[in-house]
Design an enzyme around this catalytic site. Structure first.
Site, PDB file in Angstrom:
ATOM      1  N   LYS A 126      17.876  13.109  23.757  1.00 35.86           N
ATOM      2  CA  LYS A 126      18.510  12.560  24.957  1.00 35.86           C
ATOM      3  C   LYS A 126      19.991  12.323  24.701  1.00 35.86           C
ATOM      4  CE  LYS A 126      14.637   9.881  26.863  1.00 35.86           C
ATOM      5  NZ  LYS A 126      14.500  10.654  28.104  1.00 35.86           N
ATOM      6  N   ARG A 162       3.523  12.568  28.864  1.00 31.19           N
ATOM      7  CA  ARG A 162       2.343  13.258  29.398  1.00 31.19           C
ATOM      8  C   ARG A 162       1.426  13.755  28.273  1.00 31.19           C
ATOM      9  NH1 ARG A 162       6.123  17.286  32.726  1.00 31.19           N
ATOM     10  NH2 ARG A 162       7.380  15.389  32.674  1.00 31.19           N
TER      11      ARG A 162
END
Ligand code: BES
Ligand code: MN
Ligand code: ZN
Length: 499
Positions: A275, A349
């Site tokens: 990130k 996920r």
């Protein structure tokens, strides 16, 4: 936590440090709300005018302080704006009262005791005020070296209605639920060097034991042996190995079983799909879903709700290193489905997939997963609203209603089947990312692949509301404990046969 008592005495006579009254917007001066009569009388009817001179307008979140000038035993008067109050029995009214009580509680920090004389018409109003106080008084100062400002120690709710039947029970429930929200907030606020998957699992274990709940913790060895490829894959780049925590509450005579699955990424650097610096700072909050499900099952057990509940908290730290998973690796989720990991920052996920498949083995009637899953949900709904996705529109609508009654803003989002093909992988069963458009929905569709046929499933994307950049109402800056209140209420609805 702040202790809450009930009294039908007049606020003027109580030996407390401060008295809180409510004000709403009016045509000229503010409108004094019921509860403030004796104070206004002692001030010869000048309270509204005095508040007007101090700039009070009665809007939500507005706090005006003034000296009591002998009108009450307390030295300090606090007028808190409620905004326009809706009629009795409505979620809108309860939320206005909850927020006003929360804003007042924040303003009372440093005081020992206070009387709160907000307009309480019934037990639901009292519960909302109590919840607002207990949530608004929250502080997190474990990491401050100086003298921390202490939250208000004891609050007395006053008003003619508070001694009515049912109020005491409703307030006790509110205190239990608020304690759970505050516990989740603490876990979110603890820095990621101290809250690792192992220490988080230990804290969950301690909590579960204190309430005699079944607890099972799978460490990295057990996860590898069991084939939990999502948790192993995400966690393999970190020096802090993953955990899968299962907390089970099994009351006697339960007719239904609800499973919660929480995303517990104790820090999300993005992994090798790193990130940018600015997006990383808040990522200690990426375990908010896990915090919510563990805190919620504990609160449900304390309340004795007659529904079996199992919480699964999928904990891992997503870090880049020589041992990290690579974009293009293929992993095998618990149960055998394969995933091509095209972006290591779509890690939530992967761990949730393990958790959802494991949850289905216990044959629950319903699986609710809670996760700070996508930035796309924040783009769609902002920082104050969570997304609801479900494999059944009726379930989604019911959760929307439950959330509204709990004072949590959540809104249904669709799961368009046409988007599923974006996740097609040329070499594995599914890829972990598609394209930019409808990113929250694609994440939801990914999770849906792992839900066994015939089980009701809903996914709550709390990426926006889990962490707040400023204090407002009963919400502090930092971890918010998002979804705890909705999960508790949802299970109560299941117990009542309403869901
Ligand atoms: N934890 C983030 C999602 C997030 C973003 C939570 C902002 C709270 C605030 C998640 O793991 C993530 O990085 N998602 C990616 C998915 C993308 C790579 C498909 C995102 O949203 O950018
Ligand atoms: Mn991520
Ligand atoms: Zn994440």
């Amino acid at each position: 936590m702040t202790s809450i008592a009930l009294s039908s005495a007049a606020p003027t006579g109580l030996k407390v440090d401060a008295v809180v009254v409510g004000v709403a917007p009016g045509d000229g001066d503010v409108v004094l709300l019921p509860g403030s009569e004796t104070l206004d009388k002692a001030l010869k009817g000048s309270l509204a005018r005095l508040l007007g001179q101090l700039g009070a307008t009665g809007k939500a979140d507005e706090v005006t302080k003034l000296p009591a000038m002998g009108a009450a035993k307390a030295g300090l008067l606090v007028a808190v704006g409620t905004g326009p109050l809706a009629e009795a029995g409505t979620p809108a009214r309860h939320e206005s009262l909850r927020r006003a009580a929360g804003a007042a509680a924040r303003a009372l920090a440093g005081q020992q005791s206070a009387a709160v004389a907000l307009p309480v018409l019934d037990e639901a109003d009292a519960a909302a005020v109590a919840e607002g106080i207990a949530l608004g008084a929250y502080t997190f100062d474990q990491y401050k070296s100086g003298d921390p400002t202490t939250p208000v120690e004891s609050v007395t709710l006053i008003g003619p209605g508070v001694k009515a039947k049912g109020v005491k029970e409703a307030v006790t429930r509110a205190e239990t639920v608020a304690a759970a929200v505050n516990r989740a907030r603490d876990w979110v606020n603890i820095p990621p060097r101290d809250l690792t998957p192992a220490t988080f699992a230990d804290a969950a274990t301690k909590l579960a034991r204190s309430a005699k709940l079944d607890i099972e913790v799978l460490d990295e060895k057990a996860l590898a042996k069991g084939g939990y490829g999502g948790l192993i894959g995400v966690g393999q780049g970190s020096a802090n190995p993953p955990r899968l925590v299962r907390v089970a509450y099994r009351p006697s005579r339960a007719k239904k079983h609800v499973a919660f699955v929480g995303k517990g990424i104790t820090f999300d650097s993005g992994g090798l799909s790193l990130k940018p610096a600015d997006s990383m700072v808040e990522m200690k909050s990426d375990m908010s879903g896990a915090a919510a499900v563990v805190a919620a099952v504990h609160a449900i057990a304390q309340l004795g709700t007659k529904v079996a509940v199992t919480a699964y908290a999928a904990m891992a730290e997503n870090m880049p290193s020589g041992s990290a998973q690579r974009p293009s690796d293929v992993i095998t989720i618990y149960g055998g489905k394969t995933v091509e990991v095209l972006n290591t920052d779509a890690e939530g996920r992967l761990v949730l997939a393990d958790g959802i498949v494991r949850a289905a083995e216990d044959e629950p009637d319903l699986i609710i997963d809670v996760a700070t899953l996508t930035g796309a949900a924040v783009v769609a709904l902002g920082k104050r609203v969570s997304g609801i996705m479900a494999n059944d529109d009726d379930l989604g609508a019911k959760i929307h209603d439950v959330a509204g009654r709990s004072g949590e803003a959540m809104w249904p989002l669709p799961l368009p089947v046409e988007l599923r093909e974006k996740l097609d992988s040329p070499i594995a069963d599914i890829a972990n990312i598609g394209d930019r458009w409808g990113g929250a929905l694609q994440a939801g569709l990914f999770l849906q692949e792992f839900v066994a046929d015939g089980i009701g499933w809903a996914h709550l994307d709390i990426a926006g509301p889990a962490f707040s950049d400023k204090a407002h109402g009963y919400t502090p800056k930092g971890g918010t404990g998002a979804a705890v209140r909705t999960l508790v209420r949802l299970v109560e609805d299941v117990a009542d046969g309403a869901l």
